[in-house]
Design a protein around this motif. Sequence first.
Motif, PDB file in Angstrom:
ATOM      1  N   ILE A   1       0.838  -1.199   0.000  1.00  0.00           N
ATOM      2  CA  ILE A   1       0.000   0.000   0.000  1.00  0.00           C
ATOM      3  C   ILE A   1       0.873   1.249   0.000  1.00  0.00           C
ATOM      4  O   ILE A   1       0.609   2.220  -0.725  1.00  0.00           O
ATOM      5  CB  ILE A   1      -0.943  -0.002   1.218  1.00  0.00           C
ATOM      6  CG1 ILE A   1      -1.963  -1.135   1.091  1.00  0.00           C
ATOM      7  CG2 ILE A   1      -1.662   1.339   1.355  1.00  0.00           C
ATOM      8  CD1 ILE A   1      -2.796  -1.343   2.341  1.00  0.00           C
ATOM      9  N   ASP A   2       1.929   1.238   0.804  1.00  0.00           N
ATOM     10  CA  ASP A   2       2.829   2.384   0.894  1.00  0.00           C
ATOM     11  C   ASP A   2       3.438   2.747  -0.458  1.00  0.00           C
ATOM     12  O   ASP A   2       3.591   3.924  -0.777  1.00  0.00           O
ATOM     13  CB  ASP A   2       3.974   2.089   1.876  1.00  0.00           C
ATOM     14  CG  ASP A   2       3.525   2.131   3.328  1.00  0.00           C
ATOM     15  OD1 ASP A   2       2.471   2.731   3.607  1.00  0.00           O
ATOM     16  OD2 ASP A   2       4.236   1.560   4.173  1.00  0.00           O
ATOM     17  N   ILE A   3       3.822   1.733  -1.237  1.00  0.00           N
ATOM     18  CA  ILE A   3       4.589   2.018  -2.452  1.00  0.00           C
ATOM     19  C   ILE A   3       3.719   2.227  -3.685  1.00  0.00           C
ATOM     20  O   ILE A   3       4.221   2.695  -4.712  1.00  0.00           O
ATOM     21  CB  ILE A   3       5.611   0.890  -2.736  1.00  0.00           C
ATOM     22  CG1 ILE A   3       4.907  -0.407  -3.142  1.00  0.00           C
ATOM     23  CG2 ILE A   3       6.505   0.661  -1.533  1.00  0.00           C
ATOM     24  CD1 ILE A   3       5.845  -1.516  -3.583  1.00  0.00           C
ATOM     25  N   ILE A   4       2.441   1.903  -3.612  1.00  0.00           N
ATOM     26  CA  ILE A   4       1.584   1.995  -4.788  1.00  0.00           C
ATOM     27  C   ILE A   4       0.826   3.316  -4.870  1.00  0.00           C
ATOM     28  O   ILE A   4       0.786   3.967  -5.921  1.00  0.00           O
ATOM     29  CB  ILE A   4       0.585   0.817  -4.825  1.00  0.00           C
ATOM     30  CG1 ILE A   4       1.314  -0.491  -5.124  1.00  0.00           C
ATOM     31  CG2 ILE A   4      -0.504   1.066  -5.865  1.00  0.00           C
ATOM     32  CD1 ILE A   4       1.973  -0.548  -6.481  1.00  0.00           C
ATOM     33  N   ILE A   5       0.241   3.754  -3.781  1.00  0.00           N
ATOM     34  CA  ILE A   5      -0.714   4.862  -3.846  1.00  0.00           C
ATOM     35  C   ILE A   5      -0.066   6.171  -4.274  1.00  0.00           C
ATOM     36  O   ILE A   5      -0.546   6.845  -5.197  1.00  0.00           O
ATOM     37  CB  ILE A   5      -1.433   5.025  -2.492  1.00  0.00           C
ATOM     38  CG1 ILE A   5      -2.300   3.801  -2.221  1.00  0.00           C
ATOM     39  CG2 ILE A   5      -2.293   6.290  -2.495  1.00  0.00           C
ATOM     40  CD1 ILE A   5      -3.034   3.845  -0.897  1.00  0.00           C
ATOM     41  N   LEU A   6       1.027   6.565  -3.622  1.00  0.00           N
ATOM     42  CA  LEU A   6       1.638   7.858  -3.936  1.00  0.00           C
ATOM     43  C   LEU A   6       2.189   7.910  -5.366  1.00  0.00           C
ATOM     44  O   LEU A   6       1.851   8.844  -6.115  1.00  0.00           O
ATOM     45  CB  LEU A   6       2.728   8.195  -2.918  1.00  0.00           C
ATOM     46  CG  LEU A   6       3.460   9.520  -3.145  1.00  0.00           C
ATOM     47  CD1 LEU A   6       2.489  10.688  -3.124  1.00  0.00           C
ATOM     48  CD2 LEU A   6       4.553   9.722  -2.090  1.00  0.00           C
ATOM     49  N   PRO A   7       3.021   6.954  -5.811  1.00  0.00           N
ATOM     50  CA  PRO A   7       3.486   7.009  -7.209  1.00  0.00           C
ATOM     51  C   PRO A   7       2.337   6.962  -8.222  1.00  0.00           C
ATOM     52  O   PRO A   7       2.393   7.626  -9.258  1.00  0.00           O
ATOM     53  CB  PRO A   7       4.373   5.764  -7.333  1.00  0.00           C
ATOM     54  CG  PRO A   7       4.846   5.501  -5.949  1.00  0.00           C
ATOM     55  CD  PRO A   7       3.670   5.850  -5.073  1.00  0.00           C
ATOM     56  N   SER A   8       1.297   6.185  -7.921  1.00  0.00           N
ATOM     57  CA  SER A   8       0.159   6.100  -8.842  1.00  0.00           C
ATOM     58  C   SER A   8      -0.552   7.440  -8.954  1.00  0.00           C
ATOM     59  O   SER A   8      -0.913   7.876 -10.059  1.00  0.00           O
ATOM     60  CB  SER A   8      -0.826   5.021  -8.365  1.00  0.00           C
ATOM     61  OG  SER A   8      -0.218   3.752  -8.369  1.00  0.00           O
TER      62      SER A   8
END
Length: 227
Positions: free
Chosen positions: A95-102
């Motif tokens: 969750i940490d690595i997906i939401i912000l870059p997306s």
Amino acid sequence: MFRNPNIRISDYLSNQYHVQELIILISSLIIGYSAVSFGYRYFLYNSMSFAFYPILAYALIKSYFYGRNIESGVFGYLFTAPLKRMTTLLVSHFIDIIILPSAIIIEISLLLYIKFFYIPVEDVVLYWIASVAVISLFIAAGRIIGVFVRDGIASMGVLFAAYEAISIAGNSKNKADIELELYFHLNLSSIDPFYILIESIVVLVVSILMVVISSRLLLNFGLKSGR
């Protein structure tokens, strides 16, 4: 705080104090500012370079929370609930690595379409993969640091020192070091797309291994119960 056994574990571990939303808002302002650039490739490169800073800031903040959660006994309290501990830690990292870059890539794509009526899909997907890989490595490193130092401020400080070391390495005359430094800063304009893809895959694999190792260490070190 955790009276319900079906607590929203992923929300608590991944988004304390709505940091994700705040970082997305700040990054929107930064990336929106870069929209004054001319030429879609120049805009794309500029936007990704700007995107590095909110990604770094988010990784540092997550490192702080991870160390503080260990120090204060949050994990010890959470793991008294009937849940799979390793799965919980891996899902929270995902969750940490997906939401912000997306969110950043979606915004860049929308601005590209509004300004140029064109979205270079291959470039956008490639840069999304690179941004996910970079944030994954930083957050994974923050987790390992947090397991050992067990302090929020120290975790964030050590991670920032590691980032500075990467930046200093880029000042050498070695071409590989320079390209690596450019990659980690998401300054991708002068890097071959094939190199970006291969480097991203390697970084993702390394970061996942780091998360697994840090999770094993955390579970084997013995967690004190939360307050």
